[in-house]
Design a protein around this motif. Structure first.
Motif, PDB file in Angstrom:
ATOM      1  N   HIS A  62       0.836  -1.201   0.000  1.00 22.32           N
ATOM      2  CA  HIS A  62       0.000   0.000   0.000  1.00 22.32           C
ATOM      3  C   HIS A  62       0.872   1.253   0.000  1.00 22.32           C
ATOM      4  CE1 HIS A  62      -2.700   3.088   1.658  1.00 22.32           C
ATOM      5  NE2 HIS A  62      -3.533   2.522   0.820  1.00 22.32           N
ATOM      6  N   HIS A  66       1.001   4.244  -2.869  1.00 20.80           N
ATOM      7  CA  HIS A  66       0.892   5.676  -2.582  1.00 20.80           C
ATOM      8  C   HIS A  66       2.153   6.424  -2.992  1.00 20.80           C
ATOM      9  CE1 HIS A  66      -2.697   6.223   0.366  1.00 20.80           C
ATOM     10  NE2 HIS A  66      -3.054   5.667  -0.766  1.00 20.80           N
ATOM     11  N   ALA A 109      -3.702   0.330  -4.613  1.00 23.38           N
ATOM     12  CA  ALA A 109      -3.853   0.610  -3.179  1.00 23.38           C
ATOM     13  C   ALA A 109      -5.167   0.039  -2.652  1.00 23.38           C
ATOM     14  CB  ALA A 109      -3.792   2.121  -2.933  1.00 23.38           C
TER      15      ALA A 109
END
Length: 189
Positions: A62, A66, A109
């Motif tokens: 994740h 990002h 994500a």
């Protein structure tokens, strides 16, 4: 961790909604003005994502998503701001690349959050809307500033609303997790 993600989503959604509203209210925008407006939006979105990735603990996948979306937003935002004399064709390529790349990072994500969230479909949908907007801008770069403004403005409004809804739902689950449990005390007899 949930609270940080919630605020990341809120900031990103408000940036998208502001950009989308300006793009739709100001349809006769010039290519130079669109480049600056889009650059500010992409830069704000990228900085928010990168800040979230650097401050977040936990899932490396994740954070990587990002980071990728954040770096892409910063590079594209700075490029659009530094190059206000860009042609409509070059701007279409830049906006399309950002929309497809950031949408793919958003989908990535959201896939990583499947185990933590029960409403990741909103983030999938926002990422999907971004990819579709990018493909539409790439498919018709000859539509000019007006066409790009309308496509990217509608996309930003949709993505902003979906992201804000995801933040709202996350807020509800965060509040429920952090709500203190009150134990009943036995009454004296």
């Amino acid at each position: 961790m949930r609270r940080q993600l919630m605020w990341t989503l809120v900031v990103r959604s408000f940036a998208a909604l502001m950009f989308g509203a300006l793009a739709l209210v100001w349809p006769e925008v010039t290519v130079a003005a669109l480049a600056l407006l889009f650059g500010a939006y992409a830069l704000a979105d990228g900085l928010t994502l990168l800040t979230s990735a650097l401050r977040r603990e936990g899932d490396a996948g994740h954070r990587t998503a990002h980071t990728a979306g954040g770096v892409l937003g910063i590079v594209v935002g700075v490029t659009a701001i530094a190059w206000p004399g860009v042609t409509a064709l070059a701007l279409a390529g830049l906006i399309g690349a950002w929309a497809v790349g950031s949408g793919a990072a958003e989908i990535w994500a959201a896939a990583r959050f499947r185990h933590e969230l029960h409403h990741e479909w909103m983030l999938f949908a926002a990422g999907g809307a971004s990819v579709v907007a990018g493909v539409l801008v790439w498919a018709r770069p000859d539509a000019g500033a007006l066409g790009m403004t309308q496509v990217i403005g509608v996309y930003a409004m949709i993505a902003g609303l979906l992201t804000l809804a995801a933040a709202w739902r996350l807020h509800g689950t965060t509040a429920a997790v952090h709500r203190p449990r009150h134990t009943r005390q036995a009454r004296p007899t």
